[in-house]
Design an enzyme around this catalytic site. Structure first.
Site, PDB file in Angstrom:
ATOM      1  CD  GLU A   1       2.105  17.314  11.267  1.00 32.88           C
ATOM      2  OE1 GLU A   1       2.452  17.539   9.937  1.00 32.88           O
ATOM      3  OE2 GLU A   1       0.856  17.304  11.573  1.00 32.88           O
TER       4      GLU A   1
ATOM      5  NE  ARG B   1       8.985  18.760  10.849  1.00 36.24           N
ATOM      6  CZ  ARG B   1      10.263  18.729  11.291  1.00 36.24           C
ATOM      7  NH1 ARG B   1      11.162  19.634  11.301  1.00 36.24           N
ATOM      8  NH2 ARG B   1      10.810  17.667  11.410  1.00 36.24           N
TER       9      ARG B   1
END
Ligand code: CDP
Length: 812
Positions: free
Chosen positions: A757, A387
């Site tokens: 993210e 991520r």
């Protein structure tokens, strides 16, 4: 009596009364918190994941994995496995080698063993595979394979890897004489050295970012289906980037690209874990070609947690040159990352944003220098950007921990120190110390919004007062920007394929539409939000637009979804494709309205005559006319595709502020409040954005508080199940208070920046800074993540830092 037949209406006849303007929010356009359409099937258990797919005649594959972390393979005896009824094929590295498939190239120009031939290099490495009538037979047959291993010395951390007498892990590579995987430096070394010469004070920090795993709910898997009669290879695969896989199969296996179809069905999360190509995919493809039957491989949880791409595992240290008035003059950073046995994910040193050099982009710092080293160890392949865009998570963690340490060393308030050094609103475009150009932001406003929301000054007073009563309160700040949206194609490529993205929009004659993109949602809600972009551009209700992704036979070529690149690149392509459709619809509208194109004006969902606004046609009427009443010479149909090559990355910004209370007797810490102010530019769907932030902050909390995967001296992976590798439940997860600031991205067609993210990247430092702030009276400067209670308690009772990966318990 004569009757007159009703005249047949001509499709697309212009209306003559002006309807009320469309309400964009009501049609589910930009800014609408539209409910996620994909959830309709997900929450009913109707998602169509890889393991839900059953093909006629399908066989099942299991992988035999190495129990040892480093060992030479003396022999593999598969005879007992072949004898088990229902076993169709047993594959070993030798058989793969005979077909030139024992090794495969990785995204970072390294090589990775598909099935081991010479040695095993990490515990859990793929050694053999069995294909059988059902998965249980395949598993039993794997256990019947006898492998004679000769154990070799094991290397489990960079220090051991770099020791002069370290065993050579990658002896398969010519010219590889030690365990160094890469060395690299970037920045202005001379300028940075000069900055340190001029410093009033130098502040230092040493950190470890522990090995973590993206651990999506759904593990990896594939079903390869080779049809000899058509020569077509169809592979259902858990991939975040199906087109890249198709290109790789075509280029590497030299199969014809038009005969390869990669279908990425519903994905139960990805977080970077489903970017690399894993041996299981390759072996299932070969097995299907050999057996001419569909072959399914479904990874189990331990396989996923112990052998697929890990994130982080980086040792960081550096120093900051400071002026007494609080100005940062320069930064030095050094990182040593543990990449495991094969460098399997995208090569960070090849990308401009690759390693840590996105650090300090939000701060006005003239000089910085980074030295980065990657090493091979006897661990599963690492370096996956969990991520995260390459190493940006580590970069932001180092940055925000360093900033807090520097403020403390200066005796300055941490909010004030940031305020002094953050890039100011009128300083854009701003050149970062590592040479990127950031283009927009209101950093101070974000920070102030967060401080006001948490009541910063009040909390500081409470903290003082609590200390007098032996209570430990702390407040942590993390302010970050990160580069999201790779390409542009001039500077970014994967295996030579330039980075851009695509969308294809077809409007049917009834005004309903289908949109396909080269991205691949894994739960981020593209089916919902891409339709909102079409609604915004064309005025078609979002409910009238179906979105499809993930099938290389139908979707336009694209680079997939990772690094929060979808909105910056594929989302922009959606807008551009819709604009092309609108441009064509304008020609049709001019024809229908019997005026020149220049005399036609657009309002949401409708064209009208500039001088007579009541004379207009809707976009749906244009769609009908595109198939039933088009002007002479105009190509029929209403569809367009767009390939979007972004001029720059997008740079969202966030200010995260967290307050905690630490129990001095146990080291247990609780989050009191967490305020997040995110600026991701214009929000397509505010609710989806908030979901992304909350999910990211929860992953950040997990990393800060409980998650780590470590290895004992023999290379045994501690953390290969959810009893050891912990995921926070709703019970542990803190509550979040979310706020927004909107600074539109100047180059994105919708003004949007990525968000997926940001919270995972920026969140961990806020939690850790808060706990460190609480421990300040003890003189503790750093406790490395995860901040397990025993580590925090050790810091409290010893007054010392607690560093490195948590020690492995051997008493159970
Ligand atoms: O590439 P990925 O989808 O993981 O990340 P993203 O582009 O940041 O988008 C995550 C989700 O948030 C998508 O559904 C986007 O459409 C949505 N989003 C949004 O609504 N507004 C933004 N400014 C950015 C993202």
């Amino acid at each position: 009596m004569t009757t007159t037949a009703e005249p047949t209406p001509t499709p697309g006849t212009p209306g003559t009364t002006r309807p009320d303007p469309l309400d964009e929010i009501k049609i589910g356009g930009m800014g609408a918190s539209r409910r996620r359409v994909e959830d309709n099937r997900f929450i009913r258990g109707k998602g169509h994941y890889i393991d839900d797919i059953v093909l006629p005649g399908m066989l099942h594959m299991e992988i035999l994995r190495s129990p040892l972390a480093h060992a030479r393979i003396r022999s593999i005896d598969t005879s007992k496995a072949w004898d088990i009824p229902g076993v169709r094929l047993v594959l070993t590295g030798e058989m793969m080698a005979a077909r030139n498939l024992a090794w495969m190239p990785t995204l970072s120009y390294d090589t990775q063993a598909v099935l081991a031939t010479d040695k095993v290099r990490f515990q859990g490495q793929e050694v053999a595979a069995v294909i059988a009538d059902d998965p249980y037979i395949a598993k039993d047959a794997c256990e019947a394979i006898v492998v004679d291993y000769e154990p070799l010395p094991v290397v489990v951390n960079p220090e051991q890897a770099q020791a002069p007498d370290a065993p050579l892990i990658r002896d398969d590579k010519t010219n590889q004489h030690d365990n160094t995987c890469f060395t690299w430096e970037v920045g202005d070394k001379t300028g940075t050295d000069r900055a340190f010469d001029q410093a009033d004070l130098v502040s230092r920090i040493t950190l470890h970012y522990p090995r973590s795993h993206p651990s999506p709910l759904e593990c990896c898997g594939s079903i390869a289906d080779f049809d000899r009669s058509t020569q077509k290879l169809t592979v259902y695969m858990t991939s975040q980037a199906p087109h890249i896989v198709r290109a790789a199969v075509a280029l590497i296996a030299e199969l014809p690209e038009h005969m390869i179809r990669i279908i990425s069905p519903d994905l139960g999360g990805g977080f970077g874990n489903k970017v690399p190509v894993y041996p299981g995919y390759v072996v299932s493809i070969l097995a299907s070609i050999l057996l001419e039957r569909p072959v399914k491989w479904i990874e189990d949880r331990t396989g996923n947690l112990s052998s697929t791409g890990f994130g982080r595992d980086v040792y960081l240290d550096g120093e900051m040159a400071l002026r007494r008035d609080g100005r940062i003059l320069g930064v030095r950073m050094r990182s040593t990352s543990d990449h495991g046995a094969f460098f399997a994910d995208a090569q960070p040193s090849k990308f401009k944003i690759g390693l840590m050099h996105s650090a300090f982009a939000a701060y006005d710092i003239p000089y910085a220098h980074l030295q980065a080293t990657g090493v091979y160890t006897n661990k599963a392949p690492g370096g996956v950007a969990y991520r995260c865009s390459f190493r940006v998570t580590e970069a932001m963690f180092f940055q925000e921990r360093m900033v807090q340490a520097a403020a403390d060393d200066l005796g300055m308030d941490q909010a004030e120190f940031r305020r002094i050094n953050l890039v100011k609103d009128d300083d854009f475009p701003h050149r970062t110390p590592y040479g990127f150009l950031t283009d927009s932001g209101q950093y101070e406003k974000c920070l102030q919004t967060a401080l006001d929301a948490i009541g910063y000054d009040d909390f500081r007073r409470q903290q003082q007062e609590a200390r007098t009563r032996g209570r430990l309160l702390g407040i942590g700040i993390s302010t970050m920007t990160e580069p999201l949206g790779a390409g542009n194609s001039r500077e970014y490529d994967i295996l030579g394929i330039k980075m851009f993205d695509s969308a294809e929009l077809r409007v049917h004659m009834t005004g309903k539409a289908i949109l396909r993109t080269g991205a691949r949602t894994q739960g981020q809600g593209h089916e919902t939000t891409w339709a909102q972009i079409v609604a915004h551009e064309l005025g078609l209700p979002a409910d009238d637009v179906v979105v499809e992704e993930g099938d290389t036979d139908t979707a336009p070529f694209g680079m997939g979804t990772y690094a929060s690149r979808s909105t910056p690149v594929a989302g922009a392509a959606v807008a551009m494709a819709a604009r092309k459709v609108r441009a064509k619809a304008r020609k049709i509208a001019a024809y229908l309205l019997e005026v020149a194109e220049e005399d036609v004006e657009w309002e949401l969902g409708r064209f009208h005559v500039r001088s007579a606004p009541e004379r207009g046609v809707t976009i749906q009427e244009c769609a009908m006319a595109a198939y039933a009443n088009m002007p002479d010479g105009l190509e029929p149909g209403l569809e367009a595709n767009a390939y979007y090559d972004p001029p720059n990355l997008t740079w969202p910004f966030a200010a995260y502020v967290c307050t905690v209370e630490v129990d001095p007797l146990t080291g247990v810490w609780d989050v009191l409040r967490f305020v997040a102010v995110d600026d991701c530019g214009v929000r397509i769907n505010p609710m989806v954005v908030e979901g992304q932030i909350m999910g990211g902050l929860t992953e950040a909390y997990a990393m800060a508080s409980m998650q780590f995967i470590t290895f004992d001296a023999d290379g045994n992976c501690i953390g290969s199940n959810f009893m050891d590798y912990l995921l926070p439940t709703a019970w542990e997860t803190p509550g979040y208070e979310l706020h927004e600031v909107v600074t539109p991205c100047p180059h994105h067609p919708l003004g949007a920046k990525g968000i997926g993210e940001c919270a995972t990247v920026g969140g961990p430092a806020a939690y850790v800074n808060a706990v460190m702030d609480a421990l300040k009276p003890y003189g503790v400067r750093n406790v490395d993540m995860p901040l397990l209670p025993d580590r925090v308690h050790e810091a409290i009772i010893t007054g010392h830092d607690v560093s490195g990966a948590p020690p492995v318990r051997t008493d159970r």
